[in-house]
Scaffold this active site. Structure first.
Site, PDB file in Angstrom:
ATOM      1  N   HIS A   1      45.009  38.068  44.959  1.00 62.24           N
ATOM      2  CA  HIS A   1      44.075  37.044  44.487  1.00 62.24           C
ATOM      3  C   HIS A   1      44.485  35.665  45.027  1.00 62.24           C
ATOM      4  CE1 HIS A   1      40.942  35.588  41.715  1.00 62.24           C
ATOM      5  NE2 HIS A   1      41.639  34.477  41.834  1.00 62.24           N
TER       6      HIS A   1
ATOM      7  N   TRP B   1      39.092  29.903  43.813  1.00 61.28           N
ATOM      8  CA  TRP B   1      39.732  29.151  44.884  1.00 61.28           C
ATOM      9  C   TRP B   1      40.792  28.214  44.314  1.00 61.28           C
ATOM     10  CZ3 TRP B   1      38.005  31.506  49.040  1.00 61.28           C
ATOM     11  CH2 TRP B   1      36.661  31.876  49.143  1.00 61.28           C
TER      12      TRP B   1
ATOM     13  N   HIS C   1      36.692  36.989  42.682  1.00 61.43           N
ATOM     14  CA  HIS C   1      36.198  36.518  41.378  1.00 61.43           C
ATOM     15  C   HIS C   1      34.999  37.357  40.923  1.00 61.43           C
ATOM     16  CE1 HIS C   1      38.422  32.678  40.355  1.00 61.43           C
ATOM     17  NE2 HIS C   1      38.996  33.118  41.469  1.00 61.43           N
TER      18      HIS C   1
ATOM     19  N   HIS D   1      32.335  23.607  39.571  1.00 59.20           N
ATOM     20  CA  HIS D   1      33.471  24.530  39.767  1.00 59.20           C
ATOM     21  C   HIS D   1      33.023  25.991  39.896  1.00 59.20           C
ATOM     22  CE1 HIS D   1      37.757  25.630  39.406  1.00 59.20           C
ATOM     23  NE2 HIS D   1      37.296  26.720  38.821  1.00 59.20           N
TER      24      HIS D   1
ATOM     25  N   ARG E   1      41.112  25.210  31.408  1.00 57.61           N
ATOM     26  CA  ARG E   1      41.217  26.548  30.816  1.00 57.61           C
ATOM     27  C   ARG E   1      42.618  26.856  30.310  1.00 57.61           C
ATOM     28  NH1 ARG E   1      42.672  30.701  34.831  1.00 57.61           N
ATOM     29  NH2 ARG E   1      43.028  29.626  36.797  1.00 57.61           N
TER      30      ARG E   1
ATOM     31  N   ASP F   1      33.731  29.133  42.556  1.00 62.51           N
ATOM     32  CA  ASP F   1      34.444  30.387  42.259  1.00 62.51           C
ATOM     33  C   ASP F   1      33.599  31.641  42.495  1.00 62.51           C
ATOM     34  OD1 ASP F   1      37.071  29.696  41.663  1.00 62.51           O
ATOM     35  OD2 ASP F   1      36.735  29.533  39.492  1.00 62.51           O
TER      36      ASP F   1
ATOM     37  N   ASP G   1      39.901  24.326  36.159  1.00 63.84           N
ATOM     38  CA  ASP G   1      41.127  25.128  36.258  1.00 63.84           C
ATOM     39  C   ASP G   1      42.258  24.553  35.419  1.00 63.84           C
ATOM     40  OD1 ASP G   1      40.515  27.411  37.751  1.00 63.84           O
ATOM     41  OD2 ASP G   1      40.646  26.329  39.654  1.00 63.84           O
TER      42      ASP G   1
ATOM     43  N   HIS H   1      37.935  24.479  46.268  1.00 61.98           N
ATOM     44  CA  HIS H   1      36.980  23.818  45.364  1.00 61.98           C
ATOM     45  C   HIS H   1      36.577  22.434  45.869  1.00 61.98           C
ATOM     46  CE1 HIS H   1      36.531  26.681  42.149  1.00 61.98           C
ATOM     47  NE2 HIS H   1      37.824  26.921  42.170  1.00 61.98           N
TER      48      HIS H   1
ATOM     49  N   HIS I   1      35.410  31.961  34.710  1.00 60.88           N
ATOM     50  CA  HIS I   1      35.718  31.752  36.132  1.00 60.88           C
ATOM     51  C   HIS I   1      35.427  32.974  37.001  1.00 60.88           C
ATOM     52  CE1 HIS I   1      38.000  27.843  35.784  1.00 60.88           C
ATOM     53  NE2 HIS I   1      37.842  28.201  34.514  1.00 60.88           N
TER      54      HIS I   1
ATOM     55  N   ASP J   1      42.493  32.901  47.200  1.00 64.96           N
ATOM     56  CA  ASP J   1      42.263  31.579  46.601  1.00 64.96           C
ATOM     57  C   ASP J   1      42.867  30.472  47.452  1.00 64.96           C
ATOM     58  OD1 ASP J   1      40.819  32.076  44.273  1.00 64.96           O
ATOM     59  OD2 ASP J   1      42.537  31.900  42.919  1.00 64.96           O
TER      60      ASP J   1
HETATM   61  N1  DCM Z   1      46.317  26.325  38.257  1.00 71.73           N
HETATM   62  C1  DCM Z   1      46.433  25.211  37.431  1.00 71.73           C
HETATM   63  N2  DCM Z   1      47.299  25.244  36.386  1.00 71.73           N
HETATM   64  C2  DCM Z   1      48.050  26.338  36.178  1.00 71.73           C
HETATM   65  C3  DCM Z   1      47.919  27.478  37.003  1.00 71.73           C
HETATM   66  C4  DCM Z   1      47.038  27.441  38.042  1.00 71.73           C
HETATM   67  O1  DCM Z   1      45.772  24.209  37.662  1.00 71.73           O
HETATM   68  N3  DCM Z   1      48.912  26.342  35.159  1.00 71.73           N
HETATM   69  C5  DCM Z   1      45.400  26.283  39.370  1.00 71.73           C
HETATM   70  C6  DCM Z   1      46.063  26.651  40.677  1.00 71.73           C
HETATM   71  C7  DCM Z   1      44.917  27.124  41.495  1.00 71.73           C
HETATM   72  C8  DCM Z   1      43.857  27.585  40.475  1.00 71.73           C
HETATM   73  O2  DCM Z   1      44.354  27.208  39.178  1.00 71.73           O
HETATM   74  O3  DCM Z   1      44.413  26.030  42.233  1.00 71.73           O
HETATM   75  C9  DCM Z   1      43.595  29.056  40.527  1.00 71.73           C
HETATM   76  O4  DCM Z   1      42.623  29.323  39.583  1.00 71.73           O
HETATM   77  P1  DCM Z   1      41.834  30.716  39.525  1.00 71.73           P
HETATM   78  O5  DCM Z   1      42.548  31.631  40.450  1.00 71.73           O
HETATM   79  O6  DCM Z   1      41.859  31.093  38.089  1.00 71.73           O
HETATM   80  O7  DCM Z   1      40.457  30.356  39.985  1.00 71.73           O
HETATM   81  N1  DCM Z   2      40.848  36.023  37.645  1.00 68.59           N
HETATM   82  C1  DCM Z   2      39.829  36.806  38.134  1.00 68.59           C
HETATM   83  N2  DCM Z   2      39.517  37.965  37.526  1.00 68.59           N
HETATM   84  C2  DCM Z   2      40.209  38.382  36.451  1.00 68.59           C
HETATM   85  C3  DCM Z   2      41.270  37.607  35.951  1.00 68.59           C
HETATM   86  C4  DCM Z   2      41.572  36.416  36.571  1.00 68.59           C
HETATM   87  O1  DCM Z   2      39.182  36.425  39.111  1.00 68.59           O
HETATM   88  N3  DCM Z   2      39.875  39.510  35.859  1.00 68.59           N
HETATM   89  C5  DCM Z   2      41.186  34.777  38.323  1.00 68.59           C
HETATM   90  C6  DCM Z   2      41.179  33.568  37.482  1.00 68.59           C
HETATM   91  C7  DCM Z   2      42.228  32.713  38.162  1.00 68.59           C
HETATM   92  C8  DCM Z   2      43.213  33.685  38.732  1.00 68.59           C
HETATM   93  O2  DCM Z   2      42.500  34.926  38.825  1.00 68.59           O
HETATM   94  O3  DCM Z   2      41.625  32.043  39.257  1.00 68.59           O
HETATM   95  C9  DCM Z   2      44.469  33.826  37.909  1.00 68.59           C
HETATM   96  O4  DCM Z   2      44.086  34.107  36.602  1.00 68.59           O
HETATM   97  P1  DCM Z   2      45.090  34.067  35.376  1.00 68.59           P
HETATM   98  O5  DCM Z   2      45.837  32.772  35.548  1.00 68.59           O
HETATM   99  O6  DCM Z   2      44.184  34.109  34.195  1.00 68.59           O
HETATM  100  O7  DCM Z   2      45.951  35.276  35.563  1.00 68.59           O
HETATM  101 ZN    ZN Z   3      40.960  32.503  41.766  1.00 66.03          ZN
HETATM  102 ZN    ZN Z   4      38.407  28.673  38.670  1.00 62.97          ZN
END
Ligand code: DCM
Ligand code: DCM
Ligand code: ZN
Ligand code: ZN
Ligand code: DCM
Length: 268
Positions: free
Chosen positions: A149, A1, A126, A116, A48, A120, A45, A6, A60, A153
């Site tokens: 995605h 999300w 996810h 968190h 990472r 997720d 988030d 979140h 995640h 989210d």
């Molecule tokens: N996000 C972040 N910093 C970044 C890229 C994305 O904080 N450089 C945040 C934006 C979204 C969340 O991560 O709120 C998405 O995370 P995921 O899709 O991996 O759960």
């Molecule tokens: N994500 C996921 N499954 C994957 C790879 C990424 O659910 N196999 C999620 C984590 C982040 C978002 O997608 O919330 C974007 O990931 P990234 O910034 O690592 O591309």
């Molecule tokens: Zn996500």
């Molecule tokens: Zn996350």
């Protein structure tokens, strides 16, 4: 999300935890306000993307190697690799929190991770391997280019609520809390906690993942990937997704409250 999802999960949880649990986590998180959970809900988030937090990027999600929309399903042994996954992470950080000898810094981090990841794991994508959880499926949402995605989210929750500020999350959480206490979720809410076993966080959270993953076949990709690639998802697709997202945010918040209650009562 995204941040809205979140923070809403966290506010819903704040509305259901016991007063002992609230004090326990307010101390761990060094925050005496009513936003003690919501204030740290997106920390993982940001972490990472840092050099020290890189190890936690695979925590995640769990990449279910199923075949939507024909066949959905999650298997811990098949889908959680050596580098880790969301189910293993919930197990690890829950177990850490139960150890009264844990140092304050690790305890703070473990709490932020559990808050968190229980959010997720309720996002269907996810719990899906296909196209990196939909990140490689390009679509448009209200005429803006994005990916599937991100639509789940953030775009759908933000269109529903009309923003993504902390007060927006608090307002959404108030509505979901009422729905759990007296509204559409009242009859089901107790059943959401069935199977939550602090002694077995893997089997507990794999059930949450399995349940969310079923929505990949039912709602996220009901006619397969080719039916949505390049399509506009802000109309009928949005309307079909909204009830699933509301349910999953409500479940995540209610389950998080119960899980935090079990942890606070179980520290030895
Ligand atoms: N996000 C972040 N910093 C970044 C890229 C994305 O904080 N450089 C945040 C934006 C979204 C969340 O991560 O709120 C998405 O995370 P995921 O899709 O991996 O759960
Ligand atoms: N994500 C996921 N499954 C994957 C790879 C990424 O659910 N196999 C999620 C984590 C982040 C978002 O997608 O919330 C974007 O990931 P990234 O910034 O690592 O591309
Ligand atoms: Zn996500
Ligand atoms: Zn996350
Ligand atoms: N964010 C979000 N929804 C948006 C824009 C941003 O959830 N439409 C989140 C992503 C980041 C945080 O807010 O975690 C800050 O975003 P930014 O760096 O774009 O200000």
């Amino acid at each position: 999300w995204g941040s809205l999802g979140h923070e809403t999960v966290a506010y819903v949880a704040s509305n259901f935890v016991s007063s002992d649990t609230r004090s326990f986590f307010q101390t761990i998180l060094h925050n005496q306000s009513t936003s003690y959970l919501a204030g740290v809900a997106t920390w993982a988030d940001s972490f990472r993307y840092t050099a020290t937090g890189r190890f936690s990027a695979p925590f995640h999600f769990i990449d279910a190697e199923d075949d939507p929309p024909t066949s959905c399903g999650v298997k811990y042994s098949r889908d959680c690799p050596a580098e880790g996954c969301i189910v293993g992470a919930i197990q690890n950080y829950t177990t850490q929190l139960l150890d009264s000898d844990l140092d304050a810094v690790s305890r703070n981090m473990a709490a932020k991770f559990v808050i968190h990841f229980i959010g997720d794991i309720h996002q269907p994508l996810h719990d899906e391997h296909l196209d990196r959880g939909g990140n490689s499926i390009l679509v448009t949402f209200d005429n803006v280019q994005t990916n599937l995605h991100h639509v789940w989210d953030s775009n759908i929750p933000e269109k529903l609520i009309g923003g993504y500020s902390l007060p927006d999350a608090e307002k959404w959480a108030t509505a979901l809390t009422t729905a759990i206490k007296t509204g559409v979720y009242k009859t089901d809410a107790e059943s959401w906690l069935a199977g939550s076993d602090l002694r077995d966080p893997v089997s507990t959270s794999i059930k949450w993942a399995e349940e969310a993953n079923q929505f990949v076949c039912q709602t996220v990709l009901p006619e397969g990937k080719d039916a949505i690639v390049g399509k506009e998802l802000g109309g009928a697709y949005y309307e079909a997704a909204v009830p699933v997202i509301e349910l999953q945010i409500a479940r995540a918040g209610y389950r998080l409250a119960h899980w935090l209650d079990l942890i606070a009562a179980g520290v030895k």
